[in-house]
Design an enzyme around this catalytic site. Structure first.
Site, PDB file in Angstrom:
ATOM      1  CE  LYS A   1       9.105  -3.353  -8.719  1.00 51.74           C
ATOM      2  NZ  LYS A   1       8.875  -4.237  -9.814  1.00 51.74           N
TER       3      LYS A   1
ATOM      4  CB  THR B   1      -7.323  11.544 -21.590  1.00 49.42           C
ATOM      5  OG1 THR B   1      -6.392  11.392 -22.654  1.00 49.42           O
ATOM      6  CG2 THR B   1      -8.321  10.411 -21.635  1.00 49.42           C
TER       7      THR B   1
ATOM      8  CD1 TRP C   1       7.022  -1.573  -6.921  1.00 47.35           C
ATOM      9  CD2 TRP C   1       4.858  -2.081  -6.746  1.00 47.35           C
ATOM     10  NE1 TRP C   1       6.605  -2.010  -8.146  1.00 47.35           N
ATOM     11  CE2 TRP C   1       5.276  -2.337  -8.060  1.00 47.35           C
ATOM     12  CE3 TRP C   1       3.528  -2.314  -6.398  1.00 47.35           C
ATOM     13  CZ2 TRP C   1       4.421  -2.820  -9.038  1.00 47.35           C
ATOM     14  CZ3 TRP C   1       2.674  -2.801  -7.369  1.00 47.35           C
ATOM     15  CH2 TRP C   1       3.107  -3.050  -8.675  1.00 47.35           C
TER      16      TRP C   1
ATOM     17  CD  GLU D   1      -9.121   7.178 -20.423  1.00 41.70           C
ATOM     18  OE1 GLU D   1      -9.514   7.822 -19.422  1.00 41.70           O
ATOM     19  OE2 GLU D   1      -7.972   7.288 -20.890  1.00 41.70           O
TER      20      GLU D   1
HETATM   21  P1  ADP Z   1      -6.009  12.569 -16.580  1.00 38.56           P
HETATM   22  O1  ADP Z   1      -5.757  12.859 -15.107  1.00 38.56           O
HETATM   23  O2  ADP Z   1      -5.067  11.591 -17.164  1.00 38.56           O
HETATM   24  O3  ADP Z   1      -6.297  13.721 -17.383  1.00 38.56           O
HETATM   25  P2  ADP Z   1      -8.593  11.710 -15.815  1.00 38.56           P
HETATM   26  O4  ADP Z   1      -8.990  13.038 -15.377  1.00 38.56           O
HETATM   27  O5  ADP Z   1      -9.508  10.883 -16.578  1.00 38.56           O
HETATM   28  O6  ADP Z   1      -7.346  11.792 -16.676  1.00 38.56           O
HETATM   29  O7  ADP Z   1      -8.030  10.987 -14.543  1.00 38.56           O
HETATM   30  C1  ADP Z   1      -8.155   9.633 -14.285  1.00 38.56           C
HETATM   31  C2  ADP Z   1      -7.173   9.239 -13.243  1.00 38.56           C
HETATM   32  O8  ADP Z   1      -7.308  10.027 -12.062  1.00 38.56           O
HETATM   33  C3  ADP Z   1      -7.327   7.835 -12.751  1.00 38.56           C
HETATM   34  O9  ADP Z   1      -6.772   6.914 -13.652  1.00 38.56           O
HETATM   35  C4  ADP Z   1      -6.593   7.898 -11.427  1.00 38.56           C
HETATM   36  O10 ADP Z   1      -5.207   7.804 -11.605  1.00 38.56           O
HETATM   37  C5  ADP Z   1      -6.904   9.273 -10.938  1.00 38.56           C
HETATM   38  N1  ADP Z   1      -8.007   9.212  -9.967  1.00 38.56           N
HETATM   39  C6  ADP Z   1      -9.283   9.527 -10.144  1.00 38.56           C
HETATM   40  N2  ADP Z   1      -9.980   9.364  -9.008  1.00 38.56           N
HETATM   41  C7  ADP Z   1      -9.110   8.913  -8.076  1.00 38.56           C
HETATM   42  C8  ADP Z   1      -9.214   8.534  -6.703  1.00 38.56           C
HETATM   43  N3  ADP Z   1     -10.338   8.605  -6.028  1.00 38.56           N
HETATM   44  N4  ADP Z   1      -8.077   8.092  -6.106  1.00 38.56           N
HETATM   45  C9  ADP Z   1      -6.911   8.009  -6.752  1.00 38.56           C
HETATM   46  N5  ADP Z   1      -6.755   8.354  -8.038  1.00 38.56           N
HETATM   47  C10 ADP Z   1      -7.838   8.804  -8.692  1.00 38.56           C
END
Ligand code: ADP
Length: 545
Positions: A443, A189, A448, A335
């Site tokens: 917040k 990640t 929220w 993940e």
């Molecule tokens: P990071 O951005 O932490 O590197 P990832 O690429 O695995 O890790 O991103 C996962 C995160 O991206 C999710 O937990 C969520 O916050 C965001 N995400 C992915 N798809 C969507 C979506 N369709 N709408 C909103 N958030 C999204």
């Protein structure tokens, strides 16, 4: 009673065997500076065998890590097939990571070989010397022979030209039997806090995930499809699109490093993909290009998958209504392999209601379970109203991180569920609606305010190109929203006009009073709004008070 079924293992090797023998006539097309280069899956199969023999010759004979440092192209696809099929573990390095993180993950995964695109040699060479376990580097792509190989050599590892190495090896390889639960690939990640964390996919998880992506609620692929994965193969496996396409015999159109709207649109009109996947920013740029070029139509695309961050309905509508392009929002994370849900509206719902559903993260794919929990970890109802942290579990959801180096990883799991860090609701039909990432929640006076809702509405304004909203400290309300806004060139929109525009959807107390007009919203290595950087800019006084 046990079944009478044969217990064949669900492996990448089985996908490789299938696609190269059952769909030898489909192809992978890769963008070049002035056109395309093509390779049938029959040819890919032969080259994959040669690559496996070459890697065996370099001492890869078990579960050693073979990394890639590459764009989306035919050679990257060959590594996707050869490395897991031979029992080794594919580690897709994110070429956009900060150097310290890149070095950290290569060392943490103990990468022994790196397959690098010729165009990325300099970027890798600059840090290769710090990657202590790397023994061999294979330089791939049409320009490999003319790349500056000395820069790599001087860092220590042995350097090979990928095509030369393949030419020196036979296509027949004795593919081993592999346990479907063994590691096939790993991905880190991007780690907005602490060091990046490694997720290790099994053959089985990759297989099941690809099957799920292949269902009609997600991509619904067939051998008649041509799939354009714009989302990088180094980012959450390009959302599983390469393996999904291979499973269904669909051809792949690979954009390599040409990801700007203009070359991308040209590549689409030349290679005529039917399905594509990319983050909202890419489609936003494509939209801008299409709006400015009346004569261009992307009429081959039947479906665009979009995710990685919330996909504004305004973007979806503009693409559909002005250019006939259908977007489907998907949600997931590294993940979760990554695709876990997709936003296809319910039966019989159309018009405005359908857009409302398309604005959600959709329903879970079969295999993934989800729930929302409150701060104390208690499960909340799926009534579309209760808001809490989304937790998921399933056979392509990770249950741990690879050798975590701190305790923070522990906090990501709760009674066997993955805590996603995403906050939102689930309605009676199972539609997930995310309002924030837990760490981005605003917040104000104990209530929220959804930064995602504010951003979506702002980006629906004709004069706004992009908007990112963060919470900033406030003496009276603890926190208040600050909107950073990129306006369209030549536009003169004012703060009052934006507040007025927002007020149709938001209560007065939710409207930001702080606005900053910026040139661009800072982004993470995978193209998402980088709110950590925006908060820092605010703390440094760069965004006003
Ligand atoms: P990071 O951005 O932490 O590197 P990832 O690429 O695995 O890790 O991103 C996962 C995160 O991206 C999710 O937990 C969520 O916050 C965001 N995400 C992915 N798809 C969507 C979506 N369709 N709408 C909103 N958030 C999204």
């Amino acid at each position: 009673m046990r079944s009478t079924m044969q217990d064949d293992q669900l492996t990448i090797g089985a996908i490789r065997r299938h696609v190269t023998t059952v769909h030898p006539d489909s192809e992978v097309v890769t963008a070049t500076p002035d056109g395309t280069r093509r390779r049938s899956y029959a040819e890919v199969g032969e080259r994959v065998g040669r690559l496996a023999n070459a890697l065996r010759g370099l001492g890869i004979d078990a579960d050693q890590r073979v990394a890639t440092f590459a764009w989306n192209n035919a050679e990257h696809l060959e590594a996707y097939l050869a490395v897991p099929s031979m029992g080794a573990v594919l580690h897709t390095l994110n070429i956009r990571l900060f150097p310290e993180q890149l070095v950290y993950i290569a060392n943490h995964a103990e990468d022994e070989v790196i397959v690098v695109d010729a165009s990325l040699v300099d970027a890798l060479a600059a840090h290769l010397g710090e990657m202590t376990t790397v023994r061999h580097v294979l330089v791939a792509g049409p320009d490999a022979a003319s790349a500056d190989l000395d820069a790599l050599r001087s860092a220590g590892p042995e350097v090979h030209v990928y095509d030369d190495l393949l030419a020196a090896h036979e296509p027949d390889f004795a593919w081993p039997d592999i346990d479907e639960r063994d590691a096939a690939a790993m991905c880190y990640t991007s780690g907005t806090t602490g060091n990046p964390k490694g997720v290790v996919y099994s053959h089985r998880s990759a297989w099941l995930h690809s099957m799920a992506v292949n269902t009609g609620n997600a991509a619904g692929l067939s051998l008649h499809d041509r799939v354009l994965p714009i989302v990088p193969m180094f980012h959450a496996n390009s959302w599983g699109l390469p393996y999904s396409a291979l499973m269904s015999g669909a051809s792949l159109c690979m954009p390599d490093r040409w990801l700007q709207a203009e070359p991308l649109v040209r590549f689409i009109t030349e290679t005529r993909p039917t399905v594509s996947g990319a983050v909202p920013t890419v489609w936003n740029d494509v939209l801008g290009h299409l709006d400015a070029h009346d004569d261009v139509r992307l009429d081959s695309l039947r479906l665009i998958l979009c995710g990685g961050s919330a996909v504004p309905v305004s973007l979806q509508r503009a693409l559909q209504e002005r250019h006939g392009l259908e977007i489907r929002q998907a949600w997931g994370m590294t993940e979760t392999s990554p695709v876990a849900s997709a936003g296809i509206p319910p039966v019989g719902v159309d018009g405005e209601d359908a857009w409302r559903y398309r604005g959600t993260q959709g329903r879970l794919l079969c295999g993934v379970e989800g729930r929302i929990v409150d701060d104390a970890g208690a499960v909340m109802p799926h009534d579309g109203a209760a808001v809490g942290e989304l937790e998921v579990r399933g056979p392509w959801v990770t249950g741990a991180y690879y050798k975590p180096d701190d305790d923070s990883a522990e906090e990501k799991f709760h009674d066997g569920w993955l805590r996603t860090g995403d906050v939102g609701s689930i309605d009676e039909l199972g539609y997930i609606l995310l309002s924030d990432r837990a760490k981005d929640v605003i917040k104000s006076g104990g209530e929220w305010i959804s930064s995602v809702d504010l951003e979506n509405k702002l980006m629906a304004h004709d004069d706004v190109v992009e908007a990112a909203v963060i919470g900033v400290p406030d003496e009276r309300w603890d926190e208040r929203p600050l909107a950073t806004v990129v306006v369209r060139e030549g536009a003169t929109v004012t703060v009052e006009q934006l507040r007025e525009f927002l007020s149709s959807d938001f209560a007065k107390w939710q409207l930001p009073e702080r606005f900053a007009f910026v040139e661009a919203v800072p982004r993470t290595s995978v193209g998402k709004f980088d709110k950590k950087v925006i908060r820092q800019q605010y703390a440094d006084g760069e965004l006003g008070g």
